[in-house]
Motif scaffolding. Structure first.
Motif, PDB file in Angstrom:
ATOM      1  N   ARG A  95       0.837  -1.204   0.000  1.00 30.88           N
ATOM      2  CA  ARG A  95       0.000   0.000   0.000  1.00 30.88           C
ATOM      3  C   ARG A  95       0.871   1.252   0.000  1.00 30.88           C
ATOM      4  NH1 ARG A  95      -4.421   1.523   4.700  1.00 30.88           N
ATOM      5  NH2 ARG A  95      -6.228   1.693   3.339  1.00 30.88           N
ATOM      6  N   ASP A 119       2.884   0.215  -9.484  1.00 27.55           N
ATOM      7  CA  ASP A 119       1.484  -0.148  -9.640  1.00 27.55           C
ATOM      8  C   ASP A 119       1.218  -1.413  -8.819  1.00 27.55           C
ATOM      9  OD1 ASP A 119       2.458  -2.339 -11.073  1.00 27.55           O
ATOM     10  OD2 ASP A 119       1.930  -1.514 -13.028  1.00 27.55           O
ATOM     11  N   ALA A 120      -0.021  -1.898  -8.848  1.00 29.34           N
ATOM     12  CA  ALA A 120      -0.402  -3.015  -7.984  1.00 29.34           C
ATOM     13  C   ALA A 120       0.401  -4.276  -8.277  1.00 29.34           C
ATOM     14  CB  ALA A 120      -1.902  -3.292  -8.131  1.00 29.34           C
ATOM     15  N   ASN A 121       0.586  -4.617  -9.549  1.00 29.46           N
ATOM     16  CA  ASN A 121       1.313  -5.844  -9.883  1.00 29.46           C
ATOM     17  C   ASN A 121       2.770  -5.770  -9.451  1.00 29.46           C
ATOM     18  OD1 ASN A 121      -1.013  -6.891 -10.988  1.00 29.46           O
ATOM     19  ND2 ASN A 121      -0.446  -6.444 -13.114  1.00 29.46           N
ATOM     20  N   ASN A 177      -4.404  -9.426  -5.040  1.00 36.48           N
ATOM     21  CA  ASN A 177      -5.614  -8.616  -5.154  1.00 36.48           C
ATOM     22  C   ASN A 177      -6.714  -9.121  -4.222  1.00 36.48           C
ATOM     23  OD1 ASN A 177      -4.698  -6.765  -7.087  1.00 36.48           O
ATOM     24  ND2 ASN A 177      -5.082  -8.207  -8.748  1.00 36.48           N
ATOM     25  N   SER A 182      -7.920  -6.900  -1.013  1.00 37.21           N
ATOM     26  CA  SER A 182      -9.315  -6.476  -0.935  1.00 37.21           C
ATOM     27  C   SER A 182      -9.953  -6.912   0.374  1.00 37.21           C
ATOM     28  CB  SER A 182     -10.107  -7.061  -2.112  1.00 37.21           C
ATOM     29  OG  SER A 182      -9.600  -6.586  -3.339  1.00 37.21           O
ATOM     30  N   MET A 212       2.396   1.821  -3.404  1.00 33.44           N
ATOM     31  CA  MET A 212       1.421   2.288  -4.403  1.00 33.44           C
ATOM     32  C   MET A 212       1.011   3.730  -4.154  1.00 33.44           C
ATOM     33  SD  MET A 212      -1.032  -1.010  -5.179  1.00 33.44           S
ATOM     34  CE  MET A 212      -1.365  -1.399  -3.466  1.00 33.44           C
ATOM     35  N   PRO A 235      -6.950  -2.805  -4.734  1.00 35.22           N
ATOM     36  CA  PRO A 235      -5.854  -1.837  -4.648  1.00 35.22           C
ATOM     37  C   PRO A 235      -6.117  -0.491  -5.316  1.00 35.22           C
ATOM     38  CG  PRO A 235      -4.978  -4.016  -5.080  1.00 35.22           C
ATOM     39  CD  PRO A 235      -6.474  -4.139  -5.147  1.00 35.22           C
ATOM     40  N   LYS A 236      -6.562  -0.496  -6.562  1.00 37.05           N
ATOM     41  CA  LYS A 236      -6.724   0.764  -7.294  1.00 37.05           C
ATOM     42  C   LYS A 236      -7.725   1.688  -6.617  1.00 37.05           C
ATOM     43  CE  LYS A 236      -7.436   2.574 -11.970  1.00 37.05           C
ATOM     44  NZ  LYS A 236      -7.690   2.214 -13.393  1.00 37.05           N
ATOM     45  N   ARG A 237      -8.878   1.125  -6.194  1.00 41.91           N
ATOM     46  CA  ARG A 237      -9.905   1.939  -5.551  1.00 41.91           C
ATOM     47  C   ARG A 237      -9.443   2.417  -4.167  1.00 41.91           C
ATOM     48  NH1 ARG A 237     -15.147  -1.190  -4.246  1.00 41.91           N
ATOM     49  NH2 ARG A 237     -14.916  -1.728  -6.460  1.00 41.91           N
ATOM     50  N   ILE A 286      -6.333   2.968  -3.091  1.00 41.41           N
ATOM     51  CA  ILE A 286      -5.301   4.002  -3.198  1.00 41.41           C
ATOM     52  C   ILE A 286      -5.919   5.334  -3.631  1.00 41.41           C
ATOM     53  CG2 ILE A 286      -3.190   4.694  -4.386  1.00 41.41           C
ATOM     54  CD1 ILE A 286      -2.912   2.432  -2.279  1.00 41.41           C
ATOM     55  N   ALA A 287      -6.891   5.281  -4.534  1.00 39.06           N
ATOM     56  CA  ALA A 287      -7.567   6.520  -4.961  1.00 39.06           C
ATOM     57  C   ALA A 287      -8.271   7.180  -3.776  1.00 39.06           C
ATOM     58  CB  ALA A 287      -8.561   6.212  -6.071  1.00 39.06           C
TER      59      ALA A 287
END
Length: 318
Positions: free
Chosen positions: A267, A276-278, A293, A297, A270, A304-306, A308-309
């Motif tokens: 985390r 990035d996540a990968n 992932n 979650s 990122m 991850p993407k959501r 971090i945003a």
């Protein structure tokens, strides 16, 4: 199970509840001066942070915390470590004895009366030196071992915290008086009902210190495979004793702890924008991106993407 602060006997006799409330309110004003908006603020006194949070949280915020004292001067919050839940408010104090992944949220906070708190990082070497002076004949009886210890701070401790915050007004006071006041605070905590457990942080042969050595290895080598037998050797314990001590102090197994470390580090990588996540998954030791992932979650509540945003739009309250 939810734990709430015990009341130290001196908090009633040393000036009464009214004096304690008035001094805690003064501490809150001092904290507010150094936390002018929501967030966590590193102060010029090493190891000290102030925080403000102006709304009660719906969701828990997951962070990795160092051994520390967390003191609330206004409002209230809840800290969860594993299955243990610690709820504390005005003049409540939580001690975390080792580096731990925790979840926390402000439960009593508003724009007009925000949550205000101060955090003091605990130094094992400083504690060890004070323990030798305070308890040359041996430690007093310790509270039941747990992942954290709650207590309502007494008037003397709150006054010492206020004096510590007052040192921030002068660089020379930060240099000369703040270290003395920090020592006074630690002495008062060591003499409190949680003192026996605080003392363990600085004792080389205590279970807390031995587990801390294993935690140190895990923090430095979180991407490497874990062998419980080797961690037990590092802690100078049998494998069964190590597992028992580790679980009682952290509320999780060594493998669960390593997973939390990996996910928190991923985390961090990122959110800094470095990976990035990968790439973050591979950096922290995951072979399967889909497993990363899935576990991320489940642990943080969002992929991850959501996640971090969302984090980039908020600041931790403590």
């Amino acid at each position: 199970m939810t734990t709430r602060p015990e009341h130290a006997p001196s908090s009633i006799h040393a000036g009464g509840k009214e004096l304690l409330a008035a001094e805690t309110a003064r501490l809150a004003r001092l904290i507010a001066a150094h936390a002018p908006f929501d967030g966590t603020f590193d102060l010029s006194i090493p190891g000290v942070q102030a925080s403000r949070f102006s709304a009660a949280d719906v969701e828990y915020l997951k962070v990795f915390e160092w051994p520390a004292l967390l003191i609330a001067a206004q409002g209230a919050k809840t800290v969860t470590v594993g299955h243990e839940v610690y709820a504390f408010g005005r003049s409540g104090m939580l001690m975390l004895p080792v580096a731990l992944p925790i979840a926390m949220k402000a439960t009593e906070a508003s724009y007009t009366e925000p949550f205000l708190g101060v955090k003091l990082r605990l130094d094992p070497q400083q504690i060890a030196g004070l323990v030798l002076k305070l308890y040359p004949q041996g430690l007093p009886a310790a509270a039941k071992r747990g992942t954290g210890y709650l207590l309502e701070a007494d008037l003397g401790l709150i006054k010492a915290l206020s004096r510590l915050m007052e040192c921030l007004a002068s660089p020379s006071d930060v240099q000369w008086l703040a270290p003395l006041t920090m020592e006074e605070i630690l002495i008062r905590v060591l003499r409190s009902p949680m003192g026996g457990r605080v003392a363990e942080i600085g004792l080389a042969d205590s279970g807390v210190n031995r587990v801390s050595q294993a935690i140190g290895w895990l923090k430095d080598n979180y991407a490497q495979p874990v062998k419980i037998a080797e961690l037990a050797d590092l802690a100078h314990m049998s494998e069964s004793a190590f597992r028992e001590h580790f679980k009682s102090i952290t509320s999780m197994s060594p493998l669960q702890y390593q997973k939390a470390l990996r996910l928190h580090e991923a985390r961090r990588l990122m959110i800094s924008g470095a990976l990035d996540a990968n790439a973050a998954a591979q950096q922290v030791g995951y072979i399967s991106n889909s497993q990363f992932n899935r576990e991320y979650s489940k642990f943080f509540g969002s992929p991850p993407k959501r996640d971090i945003a969302g984090l980039r739009q908020q600041t931790p309250p403590f």
